[in-house]
Every structure is written in structure tokens, then in C-alpha cells.
Write a protein that holds these residues in place. Structure first.
Motif, short mmCIF file in Angstrom:
data_model
loop_
_atom_site.label_atom_id
_atom_site.label_comp_id
_atom_site.label_asym_id
_atom_site.label_seq_id
_atom_site.Cartn_x
_atom_site.Cartn_y
_atom_site.Cartn_z
N GLU A 1 1.00 -1.30 8.63
CA GLU A 1 1.38 -0.08 7.86
C GLU A 1 2.35 0.62 8.91
O GLU A 1 2.16 0.63 10.19
CB GLU A 1 0.37 0.85 7.38
N PRO B 1 1.88 5.68 -0.01
CA PRO B 1 1.11 6.85 0.55
C PRO B 1 -0.03 7.34 -0.34
O PRO B 1 -0.04 7.12 -1.41
CB PRO B 1 2.40 7.76 0.58
N ASP B 2 -0.96 8.16 0.39
CA ASP B 2 -1.97 8.69 -0.35
C ASP B 2 -1.84 9.53 -1.49
O ASP B 2 -2.27 9.73 -2.47
CB ASP B 2 -3.08 9.45 0.69
N ASN B 3 -0.63 10.14 -1.56
CA ASN B 3 -0.12 11.20 -2.41
C ASN B 3 0.80 10.60 -3.64
O ASN B 3 1.42 11.19 -4.22
CB ASN B 3 0.35 12.35 -1.95
N CYS C 1 5.03 10.63 -6.89
CA CYS C 1 4.58 11.24 -5.69
C CYS C 1 4.38 12.84 -5.97
O CYS C 1 5.19 13.15 -6.14
CB CYS C 1 5.39 10.86 -4.26
N ARG D 1 1.45 7.21 -6.66
CA ARG D 1 0.60 6.28 -7.59
C ARG D 1 1.72 5.50 -8.47
O ARG D 1 3.05 6.21 -8.61
CB ARG D 1 -0.29 7.10 -8.32
N SER E 1 0.85 -1.28 0.01
CA SER E 1 -0.04 -0.13 0.20
C SER E 1 0.96 1.25 0.09
O SER E 1 1.94 1.38 0.68
CB SER E 1 -0.92 0.02 1.18
N GLN F 1 3.16 10.26 5.85
CA GLN F 1 2.36 9.48 5.33
C GLN F 1 2.41 8.07 5.37
O GLN F 1 3.44 7.87 6.03
CB GLN F 1 2.54 9.57 3.65
N ARG F 2 1.41 7.05 5.60
CA ARG F 2 1.42 5.86 5.63
C ARG F 2 1.78 4.81 4.56
O ARG F 2 1.32 5.28 3.33
CB ARG F 2 0.08 5.24 6.25
#
Length: 325
Positions: A129, A61-63, A87, A65, A59, A94-95
Motif C-alpha cells: 500500500e 482508502p478507508d473513507n 469518497c 467505497r 484496497s 489515506q492509504r
């Protein structure tokens, strides 16, 4: 009679070849390495439990891809994936982790920012995480590799059976502790020598020798005599076999890797974890034996001999399997 018989049958059940696992430490390994301000490299290794095992994904970090399709290849008992990641801005706070990867075992996560210290995290099913920090705590590596050391001795069945056989054979508390410490010192020396490139042996003969060490102790235990070599010189026998077990530990650490710049800390903390795990096993076996001695002392020799046969059968199975494999 029921209590010692149950204890002996439990030992045999744990030692039975069908359930025992050979010397291995194969957690998921994840590496997140920064390439430039906005680009990172994500690499991960996933142990293969069966031919039907499919590659799972860490998984991000949210920012962040993936910048394309991951490249996947097969290795020995593992699937390996790699992909570049883009990023938007910093990843601090961030996780990142392994929601879909940490199922049956642990994961070792390394975050490698440009120009900053490497961060090392041990992920588990309950905490899959970790939060990327700006400045990592000095205790990260110590905590992660200490946990891996404890896990390896408690779940690495060939090392565990060696320690159990040693405890049953020597029987005296402080004598066992000294012998186990000699075992730790020996495999620590070998592990350090292999890690820094001063020594090395092929894995197959090492695994066979480790199995042979278990058979050796089991035979001495089954004989029921008080003048065996291990009983006269327990620390020397433990030290000698510990040198070979160290090559096994080195193979296990090679599977997960050591953090750059923190190799000494990782080695020391891993070995401290192994020693802590050994002391837990020693305390448990001695306590169980004390219970047997108190409630049914006449059954103790039979229970110990039954345990010796279970350990010996397991060691013999591994020995022949590793020779002919």
C-alpha cells in the motif's frame, strides 16, 4: 573440477526453457482517478497466471467505497476491472494499494487528483500500500520506474541471457561494459522512438529477432574462437541487436503504461534501471568466471561451452516457439 562444473550446470539450469521466462513485464497496474469532488474512478489490470486465476480487488482508502459492481473483462493474459468510487471527503493521507493483488510480483499505482500532479508508486509484497499525499515528491516517478528497469533486466530472461552470453564471449571487463552501454543506448533510442510514435514493429517478429540474437551469440560462444564478429566489434553487435531489444522493452512498458506529464522522466529512469541491472549481471558473471579461472583454469573452456549450449538451446526454443506460435 566441482566448482566450475557446478557453475556451468547452474547457468544451464537457469537458461533451461522450462524455467526461463520470455520478455515480459506484467506487474499489476492500478489507476485511481478523481472525477469530481467526491467521485473517483478505479481501474486495475491483473496478469493471468493460469485459467483458474480470479480477479482480486485493490484496497481503497478507508473513507471510500465502490458505487456499484465492478465491470470486468478479459484481455491478453490479463483481467481488467473498473468501477466508480464514492469518497467521504479528501483522500489525502489515506492509504490505497493492492493487499490481495501483490503476491508474486509488483504493482504500479497511479493516483490522479483533479488539478494536481499525478502520483506514481511501485508496490511490492512487503509494501502493498501507499499513502496518498497532497503534493507528490519529484522523485516518485524516478524511483518507481528505476526499480521496474532493474526488475525487467533481472527477470526478463531473453535480455538477461543476451547480456550473459555477451559477457562470456567478450570476457574483458571494460570492453563488456562498453558493449553493454552500447546495448542500452540502442534500446533507449528504439524505446523513445516507439513511445513518441516515430517507430513501431509487430511484437511477434520482434520477439523472434530477440531470440535470434541470443542464438547468434551462443553459436559464436560455442565455436570457441577469438576472431568472431562479436569479439572484434562487440559494441557494434550489441548496438545492432539492442535496437530490436528496444522494441521488446517498449512492449513491456506498454503493458504498464507511462505517467502522463512524466514520460521523459519515466523513460530515463527506466533505462537507468536497466543499465544498473546489466552492470550487476556483468559483475556477477565476471566474478564467477574469475573464481573458475583461479581454482580450476583447465575446466574453464568446458564450463563456458556448456553454458553456451544451455543458452543456445534456450534461444533456439524461443525462436521456434515464437515463429510457429
Amino acid at each position: 573440477m566441482a566448482l566450475p562444473l557446478l557453475a556451468a550446470l547452474l547457468t544451464v539450469a537457469l537458461a533451461w526453457p522450462g524455467t526461463a521466462r520470455a520478455d515480459e513485464l506484467r506487474p499489476v497496474a492500478i489507476s485511481f482517478t478523481q472525477l469530481d469532488e467526491d467521485r473517483w474512478r478505479l481501474d486495475w489490470k491483473q496478469p493471468v497466471a493460469s485459467p483458474a486465476t480470479r480477479l482480486a480487488y485493490p484496497s481503497l482508502p478507508d473513507n471510500c467505497r465502490m458505487a456499484g459492481e465492478p465491470v470486468v473483462r478479459s484481455a491478453a493474459a490479463a483481467l481488467i476491472g473498473g468501477v466508480e468510487v464514492e469518497c467521504d471527503g479528501a483522500v489525502t493521507d489515506q492509504r490505497i494499494g493492492a493487499r490481495d493483488l501483490v503476491v508474486a510480483g509488483d504493482a504500479l499505482l497511479r493516483v490522479v487528483p483533479l488539478g494536481r500532479a499525478v502520483q506514481t508508486y511501485r508496490l511490492t509484497a512487503s509494501q502493498p500500500e501507499a499513502t496518498i499525499v497532497g503534493v507528490p515528491a519529484a522523485a516518485q516517478v524516478w524511483r518507481s520506474y528505476f526499480g521496474l528497469g532493474v526488475e525487467h533486466i533481472l527477470e526478463g530472461w531473453d535480455h538477461l541471457l543476451f547480456v550473459i552470453a555477451l559477457v562470456l564471449l567478450v570476457a574483458k571487463g571494460w570492453t563488456v561494459v562498453k558493449a553493454a552501454t552500447a546495448f542500452t543506448v540502442a534500446h533507449s533510442l528504439t524505446l523513445a522512438a516507439v513511445t513518441f510514435g516515430y517507430a513501431g514493429l509487430p511484437s511477434r517478429p520482434v520477439e523472434a529477432l530477440i531470440a535470434l540474437s541470443i542464438v547468434f551469440l551462443a553459436v559464436e560462444l560455442a565455436r570457441g574462437r577469438r576472431d568472431t564478429l562479436t569479439q572484434r566489434l562487440p559494441w557494434a553487435v550489441a548496438f545492432a541487436f539492442g535496437l530490436f531489444h528496444g522494441f521488446g522493452f517498449a512492449g513491456a512498458l506498454r503493458e504498464i503504461g507511462l505517467p502522463e506529464g512524466e514520460v521523459p522522466a519515466a523513460l530515463v529512469s527506466f533505462n537507468l534501471g536497466v543499465e544498473a541491472g546489466q552492470l550487476l549481471v556483468i559483475a556477477g558473471v565476471l566474478a564467477l568466471r574469475r573464481v573458475v579461472q583461479r581454482f580450476s583454469p583447465q575446466a574453464e573452456p568446458h564450463a563456458v561451452r556448456l553454458a553456451a549450449y544451455g543458452i543456445g538451446i534456450t534461444g533456439s526454443y524461443w525462436l521456434f516457439d515464437r515463429i510457429i506460435a
